[in-house]
Design an enzyme around this catalytic site. Structure first.
Site, mmCIF file in Angstrom:
data_model
loop_
_atom_site.group_PDB
_atom_site.id
_atom_site.type_symbol
_atom_site.label_atom_id
_atom_site.label_comp_id
_atom_site.label_asym_id
_atom_site.label_seq_id
_atom_site.Cartn_x
_atom_site.Cartn_y
_atom_site.Cartn_z
ATOM 1 N N ARG A 234 0.831 -1.188 0.094
ATOM 2 C CA ARG A 234 -0.069 -0.002 0.071
ATOM 3 C C ARG A 234 0.678 1.420 -0.253
ATOM 4 O O ARG A 234 1.422 0.940 0.870
ATOM 5 C CB ARG A 234 -1.633 -0.037 1.453
ATOM 6 C CG ARG A 234 -2.466 -0.526 0.971
ATOM 7 C CD ARG A 234 -3.176 -0.306 -0.353
ATOM 8 N NE ARG A 234 -4.160 -1.982 0.116
ATOM 9 C CZ ARG A 234 -4.373 -2.626 -0.805
ATOM 10 N NH1 ARG A 234 -3.826 -2.699 -1.330
ATOM 11 N NH2 ARG A 234 -5.184 -3.242 -1.438
ATOM 12 N N ASP A 258 4.954 -0.379 -7.018
ATOM 13 C CA ASP A 258 2.833 -0.679 -7.907
ATOM 14 C C ASP A 258 2.117 -0.168 -7.099
ATOM 15 O O ASP A 258 0.858 -0.733 -7.471
ATOM 16 C CB ASP A 258 2.898 -2.955 -7.355
ATOM 17 C CG ASP A 258 1.994 -2.731 -8.681
ATOM 18 O OD1 ASP A 258 1.406 -2.320 -9.982
ATOM 19 O OD2 ASP A 258 1.331 -3.064 -7.493
ATOM 20 N N GLU A 263 -2.392 7.666 -5.245
ATOM 21 C CA GLU A 263 -2.919 6.607 -5.985
ATOM 22 C C GLU A 263 -4.542 6.938 -6.695
ATOM 23 O O GLU A 263 -4.593 6.768 -7.713
ATOM 24 C CB GLU A 263 -2.425 5.272 -6.015
ATOM 25 C CG GLU A 263 -3.027 4.774 -5.276
ATOM 26 C CD GLU A 263 -2.611 2.965 -5.724
ATOM 27 O OE1 GLU A 263 -1.987 2.529 -5.627
ATOM 28 O OE2 GLU A 263 -3.859 2.129 -5.624
ATOM 29 N N HIS A 295 -0.543 -0.293 -10.155
ATOM 30 C CA HIS A 295 -1.355 -0.857 -8.698
ATOM 31 C C HIS A 295 -2.169 -2.476 -9.957
ATOM 32 O O HIS A 295 -2.888 -2.605 -9.742
ATOM 33 C CB HIS A 295 -2.658 -0.537 -8.212
ATOM 34 C CG HIS A 295 -2.939 -1.601 -6.927
ATOM 35 N ND1 HIS A 295 -3.629 -0.769 -5.610
ATOM 36 C CD2 HIS A 295 -2.926 -2.395 -6.641
ATOM 37 C CE1 HIS A 295 -3.110 -0.616 -4.458
ATOM 38 N NE2 HIS A 295 -3.174 -2.462 -5.149
HETATM 39 P P1 NAI Z 1 -1.555 -11.345 5.115
HETATM 40 O O1 NAI Z 1 -2.226 -10.947 6.150
HETATM 41 O O2 NAI Z 1 -1.501 -12.611 4.796
HETATM 42 O O3 NAI Z 1 0.086 -10.888 5.877
HETATM 43 C C1 NAI Z 1 0.372 -9.051 6.029
HETATM 44 C C2 NAI Z 1 1.688 -10.084 7.141
HETATM 45 O O4 NAI Z 1 2.128 -8.781 7.089
HETATM 46 C C3 NAI Z 1 1.107 -10.631 8.140
HETATM 47 O O5 NAI Z 1 1.791 -11.352 8.312
HETATM 48 C C4 NAI Z 1 0.826 -9.746 9.727
HETATM 49 O O6 NAI Z 1 1.400 -10.520 10.897
HETATM 50 C C5 NAI Z 1 1.908 -8.433 8.803
HETATM 51 N N1 NAI Z 1 1.918 -7.016 10.018
HETATM 52 C C6 NAI Z 1 0.897 -6.094 9.950
HETATM 53 N N2 NAI Z 1 1.617 -5.259 10.047
HETATM 54 C C7 NAI Z 1 2.985 -5.311 10.232
HETATM 55 C C8 NAI Z 1 3.673 -4.021 10.314
HETATM 56 N N3 NAI Z 1 3.320 -3.196 10.967
HETATM 57 N N4 NAI Z 1 5.032 -4.691 10.556
HETATM 58 C C9 NAI Z 1 5.119 -5.916 9.808
HETATM 59 N N5 NAI Z 1 4.602 -7.092 9.893
HETATM 60 C C10 NAI Z 1 3.060 -6.263 9.588
HETATM 61 O O7 NAI Z 1 -1.051 -10.200 4.048
HETATM 62 P P2 NAI Z 1 -1.530 -10.627 2.018
HETATM 63 O O8 NAI Z 1 -1.824 -11.800 2.017
HETATM 64 O O9 NAI Z 1 0.422 -11.046 2.920
HETATM 65 O O10 NAI Z 1 -0.935 -8.876 2.056
HETATM 66 C C11 NAI Z 1 -0.839 -8.659 2.160
HETATM 67 C C12 NAI Z 1 -0.594 -6.846 1.277
HETATM 68 O O11 NAI Z 1 -0.418 -7.132 0.069
HETATM 69 C C13 NAI Z 1 -2.030 -6.637 1.604
HETATM 70 O O12 NAI Z 1 -2.619 -5.872 2.880
HETATM 71 C C14 NAI Z 1 -2.069 -5.422 0.622
HETATM 72 O O13 NAI Z 1 -2.237 -4.334 0.821
HETATM 73 C C15 NAI Z 1 -0.947 -6.047 -0.403
HETATM 74 N N6 NAI Z 1 -1.485 -6.105 -1.486
HETATM 75 C C16 NAI Z 1 -1.802 -5.533 -3.028
HETATM 76 C C17 NAI Z 1 -2.525 -6.275 -3.953
HETATM 77 C C18 NAI Z 1 -0.919 -5.763 -5.026
HETATM 78 O O14 NAI Z 1 -2.161 -5.829 -6.141
HETATM 79 N N7 NAI Z 1 -0.141 -4.598 -5.454
HETATM 80 C C19 NAI Z 1 -3.012 -7.609 -3.408
HETATM 81 C C20 NAI Z 1 -3.139 -8.141 -3.033
HETATM 82 C C21 NAI Z 1 -2.455 -7.774 -1.606
#
Ligand code: NAI
Length: 332
Positions: A234, A258, A263, A295
């Site tokens: 993000r 990305d 954005e 994105h």
């Molecule tokens: P997830 O929930 O499986 O993993 C997120 C991880 O981040 C968790 O292990 C959590 O403990 C950790 N976390 C939370 N706060 C944190 C912090 N302050 N410092 C370090 N780690 C922290 O989520 P997933 O599926 O891996 O997605 C991650 C992010 O990717 C989403 O939140 C979204 O913002 C982004 N995303 C981007 C996309 C794109 O098209 N560019 C598509 C899908 C997701």
């Protein structure tokens, strides 16, 4: 159930109409982004389906409720743009798609890294002009380098899996340790160690109120000279102005984005005939060592199919009065 889609693109319509054959909902598509003003479009709708740059603040949610909407279905994983406290207060149900092909984002992350490092985007343009000169295209071997992943959830682990094939050392920082990351040979370290050691830092954590501008002038000062920073999570995780300063000084050697903190005003639109009003984005686009995509990490056939199927299944569960595993509620 009548569902109104906001920020709908041609491809949203295609994937959702295909998946809807199994559900038979009444789907209405609006190109407008959802905010307090456009929420009126949902008059008489039961649910709205929103995306990453819609603004579901208190005023928007109140208007949606006035229009008779009872459910908000996010067709994405992140929900930083939804006021969950207000949704809870209003009794609006919010559902999302927590996991859809983490590999789609991991593979896009890798595409950004390889493109930026080996300058294939610049080489492509040169060769089409019959310019076969290599000056300015020098890259570095990933093999033997240290990669730091911030966030080791689904996408972080999928990225670690791809990365491990390159013979890199993989460091991770997360607020919770994930055994799957360690099984891949990942080593957990504190943030300062990650900043000081990693040649490449890739962000895979959600944006929360605690980590806004995680990458800022202070954290940049702790990083290795010439570090590569990649953000597919993000935009708000990075203080873009601070990174521009670090790019100018050479502290940041490569930047791949990305996502971008402003954005919402530009991404997912064709602005090629317009003057870009965002001076920070315009400056970023001038650097030869910056690569930006709009994105598209999620944008694969597999991920879009899953997004459509899970979103409509979520709404089906709500419609039947069943418990939905993908409901999100405010933690009060
Ligand atoms: P997830 O929930 O499986 O993993 C997120 C991880 O981040 C968790 O292990 C959590 O403990 C950790 N976390 C939370 N706060 C944190 C912090 N302050 N410092 C370090 N780690 C922290 O989520 P997933 O599926 O891996 O997605 C991650 C992010 O990717 C989403 O939140 C979204 O913002 C982004 N995303 C981007 C996309 C794109 O098209 N560019 C598509 C899908 C997701």
């Amino acid at each position: 159930m009548r569902i109104r889609f906001f920020s709908a693109q041609k491809y949203d319509r295609e994937f959702f109409e295909r998946s809807n054959a199994a559900f038979g909902f009444d789907l209405e598509f609006s190109e407008s982004a959802l905010d307090a003003d456009t929420a009126r479009l949902a008059s008489g709708d039961d649910a709205v389906c929103a995306f990453v740059n819609d603004t579901l603040d208190a005023a928007c949610l109140q208007e949606l409720q006035r229009q008779g909407v009872h459910t908000v279905a996010m067709r994405c994983a992140g929900f930083n743009n939804v006021d969950l406290q207000e949704a809870k207060r209003l009794g609006l149900q919010v559902v999302r798609v927590p996991a859809y092909s983490p590999e789609a984002v991991a593979e896009h992350t890798m595409a950004l890294i390889l493109t930026l490092n080996r300058n294939t985007h610049r080489a492509y343009a040169r060769v089409r002009e019959s310019n076969f000169n290599l000056n300015g295209l020098l890259g570095f071997n990933l093999h033997g380098r240290t990669v730091g992943l911030i966030g080791t959830g689904r996408i972080g682990v999928a990225t670690a899996k791809v990365m491990s094939g390159f013979g890199v050392r993989i460091l991770g920082y997360d607020v919770f340790e994930n055994p799957a990351f360690k099984e891949l040979g990942g080593e957990y370290v504190d943030l300062d160690t990650l900043y000081a050691t990693a040649d490449l830092i890739s962000l895979h954590c959600p944006l929360t109120k605690d980590n806004h501008h995680l990458i800022n002038a202070d954290s940049l000062a702790k990083m290795k000279d010439g570090v590569m920073i990649v953000n597919t999570s993000r935009g708000g995780l990075i203080d873009t102005q601070a990174v521009v300063t670090a790019l100018k000084s050479g502290r940041v050697g490569h930047l791949a984005l990305d996502v971008y903190e402003q954005e919402g005003d530009v991404f997912f639109r064709d602005l090629s005939d317009e003057i870009l009003a965002d001076d920070v984005l315009s400056r970023l686009l001038t650097f030869p060592n910056v690569l930006i995509t709009g994105h598209q990490g999620f944008f694969t056939d597999e991920a879009m199919t899953q997004i459509a199927e899970v979103t409509l299944s979520n709404l089906d569960a709500v419609n039947r009065g069943e418990e939905c595993d993908n409901e999100i509620t405010a933690q009060v």
